[in-house]
Scaffold this motif. Structure first.
Motif, PDB file in Angstrom:
ATOM      1  N   UNK A  45       0.774  -1.291   0.025  1.00 36.71           N
ATOM      2  CA  UNK A  45      -0.143   0.238  -0.011  1.00 36.71           C
ATOM      3  C   UNK A  45       0.863   1.154   0.156  1.00 36.71           C
ATOM      4  N   UNK A  46       2.039   1.124   0.447  1.00 41.34           N
ATOM      5  CA  UNK A  46       3.004   2.258   0.436  1.00 41.34           C
ATOM      6  C   UNK A  46       4.099   2.309  -0.686  1.00 41.34           C
ATOM      7  N   UNK A  47       3.620   1.747  -1.562  1.00 39.20           N
ATOM      8  CA  UNK A  47       4.894   1.438  -2.835  1.00 39.20           C
ATOM      9  C   UNK A  47       5.067   2.865  -3.498  1.00 39.20           C
ATOM     10  N   UNK A 174       0.257   6.777   4.423  1.00 36.65           N
ATOM     11  CA  UNK A 174       0.599   5.231   4.763  1.00 36.65           C
ATOM     12  C   UNK A 174       1.463   5.154   5.791  1.00 36.65           C
ATOM     13  N   UNK A 175       2.184   6.289   6.237  1.00 36.81           N
ATOM     14  CA  UNK A 175       3.229   6.156   7.518  1.00 36.81           C
ATOM     15  C   UNK A 175       3.136   7.707   8.124  1.00 36.81           C
ATOM     16  N   UNK A 176       3.799   7.598   9.312  1.00 36.80           N
ATOM     17  CA  UNK A 176       4.067   9.042   9.899  1.00 36.80           C
ATOM     18  C   UNK A 176       4.821   8.999  10.965  1.00 36.80           C
ATOM     19  N   UNK A 205       0.342   8.421  -0.083  1.00 36.50           N
ATOM     20  CA  UNK A 205       0.347   7.159  -1.008  1.00 36.50           C
ATOM     21  C   UNK A 205       1.051   7.534  -2.301  1.00 36.50           C
ATOM     22  N   UNK A 206       1.065   8.824  -2.614  1.00 37.98           N
ATOM     23  CA  UNK A 206       1.912   9.122  -3.869  1.00 37.98           C
ATOM     24  C   UNK A 206       3.578   9.122  -3.653  1.00 37.98           C
TER      25      UNK A 206
END
Length: 248
Positions: A45-47, A174-176, A205-206
């Motif tokens: 999902x974080x690609x 997707x992350x923080x 995500x982008x």
């Protein structure tokens, strides 16, 4: 005897296709995509980028089998590979697509196909052309980041908190990472007055980054802690100054 690869069995990745679109197309055509581990899908999902290439092929007596390597560059700089098996050995002669998380599973699935055992494969050198990892300002933690952003904005009590457009962007996080920023308001204020400033940095995500700034303070009638959230550090520090001025 091995023969050149025929493109009809496989649609190559579009160079303008996003990592999410590439993954969705792969999973959409694979008959066994539901067997992939949830953890694998969550990581993808974080690609940030992807690459797909033919790895090996086997053609004989009207039957064919190809394997493809699909690799994604993840937000933490690591890479994750899925292996796709394409063959026409099932009844109906239509190409079948399967996907596996490692080469051992791929070899096991390939060995089950009814292909002549004495026909050699041809294998291509594996060349994965992924862009270098982006230079990120933060080291991020993928841990329910979109939900964290939603809860942060929900508890903000200031009317000038980040708008709906910002909230929509943060919904793709997707992350923080949370970092405390130091520096108190210049005015002394009453005893017991408390101010804290935090940067909540998000990886979207982008692959882009976005931060919002949280001010926690006790400039309230009953001394309780109040949360305010701002779109920039300057706006957050200005708010701290205004709150401190109220009790000077």
């Amino acid at each position: 005897m091995s023969v050149p690869y025929e493109t009809a069995a496989y649609e190559p990745p579009d160079s303008h296709e996003s990592p999410e679109e590439h993954l969705a197309r792969l999973l959409g055509r694979a008959l066994n995509s539901f067997e992939l581990p949830d953890e694998t899908i969550r990581r993808l999902d974080c690609a940030l980028a992807h690459d797909g290439s033919l790895h090996s092929a086997h053609h004989s007596a009207g039957l064919h089998r190809e394997t493809y390597r699909h690799t994604w560059l993840l937000a933490d700089g690591s890479a994750l590979t899925l292996w796709e098996l394409v063959h026409n050995t099932a009844p109906g002669d239509e190409p079948q697509h399967e996907v596996y998380v490692d080469e051992e599973e791929l070899r096991t699935a390939t060995a089950r196909l009814p292909l002549p055992p004495d026909t050699p494969d041809f294998e291509l050198p594996v060349t994965v052309e992924l862009p270098p990892p982006p230079t990120l300002r933060q080291v991020y933690v993928p841990d329910g980041s979109a939900d964290h952003a939603r809860r942060l904005l929900r508890r903000a009590e200031n009317t000038d908190r980040p708008d709906a457009e910002t909230a929509a962007l943060l919904a793709t996080a997707c992350a923080h990472r949370i970092t405390q920023a130091f520096g108190r308001p210049s005015r002394a204020g009453r005893p017991g007055l408390s101010f804290s400033l935090y940067e909540h940095a998000f990886l979207l995500g982008d692959g882009s980054e976005m931060s919002v700034w949280e001010v926690e303070h006790t400039v309230t009638p009953d001394g309780r802690h109040m949360c305010e959230v701002y779109a920039s550090e300057d706006a957050a520090r200005d708010a701290m100054e205004r709150r401190a001025a109220q009790v000077s």
